[in-house]
Design a protein around this motif. Structure first.
Motif, short mmCIF file in Angstrom:
data_model
loop_
_atom_site.label_atom_id
_atom_site.label_comp_id
_atom_site.label_asym_id
_atom_site.label_seq_id
_atom_site.Cartn_x
_atom_site.Cartn_y
_atom_site.Cartn_z
N PHE A 156 0.86 -1.19 0.00
CA PHE A 156 0.00 0.00 0.00
C PHE A 156 0.89 1.24 0.00
CE2 PHE A 156 0.46 -1.63 4.35
CZ PHE A 156 0.97 -0.54 5.03
N HIS A 157 0.33 2.33 -0.47
CA HIS A 157 1.11 3.56 -0.57
C HIS A 157 1.01 4.35 0.73
CE1 HIS A 157 1.74 7.87 -1.84
NE2 HIS A 157 2.85 7.28 -2.20
N VAL A 158 2.16 4.65 1.32
CA VAL A 158 2.22 5.47 2.53
C VAL A 158 2.60 6.89 2.12
CG1 VAL A 158 3.28 5.78 4.79
CG2 VAL A 158 2.89 3.46 3.90
N GLU A 159 1.76 7.83 2.48
CA GLU A 159 1.92 9.21 2.01
C GLU A 159 3.21 9.86 2.48
OE1 GLU A 159 0.73 11.67 -0.67
OE2 GLU A 159 -0.72 10.15 -0.04
N ASN A 160 3.48 9.79 3.77
CA ASN A 160 4.68 10.43 4.31
C ASN A 160 5.47 9.44 5.15
OD1 ASN A 160 6.63 12.18 5.18
ND2 ASN A 160 5.30 13.33 6.58
N LEU A 161 6.60 9.02 4.64
CA LEU A 161 7.41 8.01 5.31
C LEU A 161 8.52 8.60 6.17
CD1 LEU A 161 7.54 5.49 2.36
CD2 LEU A 161 6.72 4.94 4.66
N ASN A 162 8.72 9.91 6.09
CA ASN A 162 9.75 10.55 6.90
C ASN A 162 9.28 10.67 8.35
OD1 ASN A 162 11.53 10.95 4.73
ND2 ASN A 162 10.39 12.77 4.09
N GLY A 163 10.13 10.22 9.28
CA GLY A 163 9.77 10.29 10.69
C GLY A 163 8.66 9.34 11.07
N ASN A 164 8.44 8.35 10.24
CA ASN A 164 7.36 7.39 10.44
C ASN A 164 7.89 6.13 11.13
OD1 ASN A 164 5.33 5.33 9.84
ND2 ASN A 164 4.49 6.75 8.35
N ARG A 165 7.07 5.53 11.99
CA ARG A 165 7.44 4.26 12.62
C ARG A 165 7.86 3.22 11.58
NH1 ARG A 165 5.21 -0.48 12.62
NH2 ARG A 165 3.32 0.24 11.59
#
Length: 327
Positions: A156-165
């Motif tokens: 699935f597409h994750v919108e914002n992966l920066n600073g993400n768990r």
């Protein structure tokens, strides 16, 4: 066993919310206590699910003598320490997948289960899904002949992966451990341990894998698998044999139906789940506890060890290294 199985929940993220909703659907289950490192969050969660106790530390809930079993839904890196402490404090444990970051840690958890005579299971809820169980029975009965090929993905597409768990290496981030374990689980369930693994990944700047492609090679069969945070996919699974194939319909890991394709045509079997489907693994926990088992025969300690060993090899192949790997 007491009339109600008293559950505690550690780690109150989105998965814990879904699990709590499913616990309310299971006769004989009671949410007795919940714990977060943030007491206000725990109180809010407890109120939402009619739970009488909320703790602001994991130590408190582990020490609560009223609880029979703890569901651990914290980030991957903490599974081992929390599980072992819970088992040592007379608690049964259902631990979210992956059971641990590596084989050696999973082995310690299982040894603690045996030493303390307490039930431990990795929360592979898909194993207990009615469509999956029925499909496995058809495969076992030879309805598609000899299985030669398994194809499954989870993406699935994750919108914002920066600073993400999901991309935090300290927490065991990356698509492989978060969702790649699902297609690996399916291939293992059907074909067992592969002879050879080939895997390649694309990475986030943090070092976590964003997408991973995997080929599992067996003596007379192959599995082609994929996990990704950067695009969506069909999320169906196909198990192909010498005389037919079974398709676990999307979303395959929580299938509400499956299709059997043979020379006689295509037949769809509908098996809607109770809730999203966590209910079946909860019922399995209850059954095992009632029978004084420390593991399930459907998803055993050895199954978890086999799977994490496969994951370890994929990690080696793609060069995914966690900070805790470096001693």
């Amino acid at each position: 066993m007491k009339e109600k199985v008293k559950w505690g929940i550690i780690g109150l993220g989105s998965i814990a919310h879904q699990f709590a909703k499913e616990l309310l659907l299971v006769e004989g289950a009671e949410i007795t206590a919940v714990a977060s490192r943030n007491l206000d969050k725990a109180k809010e969660f407890a109120q939402l699910y009619h739970c009488k106790k909320a703790y602001g530390s994991y130590e408190e809930i582990i020490a609560d003598a009223e609880i029979d079993i703890l569901y651990i839904a914290t980030p991957h890196d903490s599974h081992t320490a929390i599980t072992i402490k819970a088992l040592q404090n007379n608690k049964h444990v259902l631990c979210e997948k992956p059971i641990a970051l590596r084989y050696a840690d999973a082995l310690q958890m299982i040894e603690a289960s045996k030493e303390n005579n307490k039930f431990l299971m990795e929360a592979f809820w898909t194993r207990f899904n009615p469509s999956v169980r029925e499909a496995l029975l058809k495969i076992k009965n030879g309805e598609i002949g000899t299985v030669k090929y398994v194809n499954a993905d989870f993406a699935f597409h994750v919108e914002n992966l920066n600073g993400n768990r999901m991309t935090d290496l300290k927490l065991g981030g990356g698509s492989l451990l978060d969702i790649g374990v699902y297609p690996l689980f399916l291939a293992y369930l059907i074909l067992g341990i592969p002879n050879e693994i080939l895997a390649k990944s694309n990475f986030h700047e943090s070092g976590a894998d964003l997408q991973t492609a995997m080929i599992l090679n067996y003596n007379q069969a192959q599995a082609v698998l994929h996990s990704s945070f950067v695009s969506s996919s069909n999320m169906k699974a196909t198990i192909s044999g010498t005389s037919g194939r079974i398709i676990l319909n999307p979303l395959w890991y929580q299938a509400q139906s499956y299709s059997l394709v043979t020379n006689n045509g295509k037949v769809k079997f509908k098996l809607p789940t109770k809730g999203k489907g966590y209910t079946y693994e909860i019922e399995e926990c209850h059954s095992c506890i009632k029978e004084n088992k420390i593991e399930s025969t459907l998803w055993s300690h050895q199954n978890s060890l086999d799977l994490i060993k496969i994951v370890d090899e994929v990690r080696t192949q793609i060069g995914l290294v966690f900070p805790s790997d470096i001693i």
